[in-house]
Design a protein around this motif. Structure first.
Motif, PDB file in Angstrom:
ATOM      1  N   GLY A   1       5.591   4.144 -13.423  1.00 35.54           N
ATOM      2  CA  GLY A   1       6.783   3.518 -13.981  1.00 35.54           C
ATOM      3  C   GLY A   1       7.821   3.160 -12.953  1.00 35.54           C
ATOM      4  N   GLY A   2       7.608   3.553 -11.696  1.00 39.22           N
ATOM      5  CA  GLY A   2       8.537   3.210 -10.630  1.00 39.22           C
ATOM      6  C   GLY A   2       8.534   1.717 -10.349  1.00 39.22           C
ATOM      7  N   LYS A   3       9.660   1.226  -9.844  1.00 40.23           N
ATOM      8  CA  LYS A   3       9.859  -0.209  -9.659  1.00 40.23           C
ATOM      9  C   LYS A   3       9.798  -0.602  -8.182  1.00 40.23           C
ATOM     10  N   LEU A   4       9.253  -1.803  -7.943  1.00 40.62           N
ATOM     11  CA  LEU A   4       9.105  -2.342  -6.586  1.00 40.62           C
ATOM     12  C   LEU A   4       9.682  -3.754  -6.522  1.00 40.62           C
ATOM     13  N   ALA A  31       0.834  -1.207   0.000  1.00 48.90           N
ATOM     14  CA  ALA A  31       0.000   0.000   0.000  1.00 48.90           C
ATOM     15  C   ALA A  31       0.867   1.255   0.000  1.00 48.90           C
ATOM     16  N   LEU A  32       1.942   1.223   0.770  1.00 45.46           N
ATOM     17  CA  LEU A  32       2.856   2.354   0.834  1.00 45.46           C
ATOM     18  C   LEU A  32       3.539   2.578  -0.517  1.00 45.46           C
ATOM     19  N   ALA A  33       3.962   1.483  -1.141  1.00 45.39           N
ATOM     20  CA  ALA A  33       4.615   1.582  -2.444  1.00 45.39           C
ATOM     21  C   ALA A  33       3.677   2.163  -3.498  1.00 45.39           C
ATOM     22  N   ALA A  34       2.390   1.811  -3.411  1.00 47.33           N
ATOM     23  CA  ALA A  34       1.416   2.331  -4.372  1.00 47.33           C
ATOM     24  C   ALA A  34       1.339   3.856  -4.305  1.00 47.33           C
ATOM     25  N   ARG A  35       1.537   4.415  -3.114  1.00 44.64           N
ATOM     26  CA  ARG A  35       1.497   5.871  -2.956  1.00 44.64           C
ATOM     27  C   ARG A  35       2.835   6.525  -3.293  1.00 44.64           C
ATOM     28  N   THR A  64      -3.175  -1.433  -9.487  1.00 49.54           N
ATOM     29  CA  THR A  64      -2.181  -0.372  -9.321  1.00 49.54           C
ATOM     30  C   THR A  64      -0.838  -0.761  -9.947  1.00 49.54           C
ATOM     31  N   PHE A  65      -0.524  -2.045  -9.867  1.00 47.85           N
ATOM     32  CA  PHE A  65       0.777  -2.520 -10.339  1.00 47.85           C
ATOM     33  C   PHE A  65       0.631  -3.403 -11.573  1.00 47.85           C
TER      34      PHE A  65
END
Length: 277
Positions: A231-234, A222-226, A255-256
């Motif tokens: 285009g950011g990577k996780l 959830a934090l990464a989604a914000r 979202t991803f």
């Protein structure tokens, strides 16, 4: 030279009998530590009584399943070496697969990188080494681990932040700006059977992620989604039994994209990557 070889042989036998799979390698690292030389130069050492006394002591302690890294005080991780000891999770080779993936991402020349549950700071420091112009933020809530993270990251570009990664408002000033977010969080399901080096010496708070191993991973997603820009990577490390759960959590609301389960150097399911849509 023969005495060194004999000491190594005897130590290897002792450590193997204690159930240590890497007995020879550990014997060599311990001998190099006591001799104060690189492992590659070990056979050129002319040992004295002080060496043998010190070596006998650390071998006996390693045979008690005290982690090698606690005995030598450091752990190698990718391109860096970090200080470790009681109270902080020891970075392990399995996580180097996540590091290798991260190092190969096509990021801007001055990326914003966030490492959640940084522990010793090893992953953040290795990524700062890869991108010297990066803004790297390393987040950790354990006071004991923070001592090591701050020591290891001193003099680097890494910003070490004391915070709980399950707090939804974390890094609110970074919303939508992060190019790469990585995490090796507590992910082991409660009650798992672990080696003595892990269960007796790594802090429980860095190991266990609730009954299903997902109690920290879900808030991180959830934090990464914000935080991530489009285009950011996780990349999130997980238990080798929970790859499908992590993929499902990432795929829940669209979202991803580009969600990929990946394996570590031993071939075990180890981390999942995704791209912020």
């Amino acid at each position: 030279m023969n005495s060194i070889r004999q000491a190594l042989d005897e130590a290897t036998t002792t450590l193997a009998a204690a159930g240590i799979d890497s007995a020879r390698v550990d014997a060599e690292y311990l001998a190099a530590h006591i001799a104060g030389v690189d492992r590659a130069r070990l056979l050129f050492v002319e040992p004295d009584a002080t060496f043998f006394a010190g070596y006998s002591d650390v071998v006996a302690r390693r045979a008690q399943r005290i982690p090698l890294q606690h005995l030598i005080g450091t752990a190698a991780f990718g391109p860096v070496e970090v200080h470790v000891g009681p109270g902080v999770f020891i970075p392990r080779p399995e996580t180097e697969a996540l590091l290798e993936w991260a190092m190969n991402q096509p990021l801007p020349s001055s990326p914003v990188i966030v490492d959640l549950c940084t522990g010793s700071g090893a992953l953040a420091l290795a990524l700062a080494h890869t991108w010297p112009q990066a803004q790297v933020v390393a987040v950790e809530k354990s006071p004991e681990a923070l001592v090591y993270a701050r020591r290891n990251c001193a003099g680097s570009t890494v910003e070490v932040l004391e915070a709980d990664v399950t707090v939804p408002s974390l890094l609110s000033d970074r919303t939508g700006t992060v190019d790469l977010l990585v995490s090796n969080p507590p992910y082991i399901p409660d009650g798992a059977d672990l080696d003595p080096e892990v269960i007796d010496h790594d802090p429980a708070g860095a190991l266990f992620g609730g009954p299903d191993g997902m109690s920290v991973i879900v808030p991180i997603i959830a934090l990464a989604a914000r935080l991530l820009r489009p285009g950011g990577k996780l990349g999130i490390e997980h238990d080798d039994t929970t790859a499908d759960q992590v993929v499902a959590a990432l795929d829940r609301d669209g979202t991803f994209g580009d969600i990929t389960a990946r394996r570590d150097l031993t071939g075990r399911p180890r981390f999942v990557t995704a791209t912020r849509r």
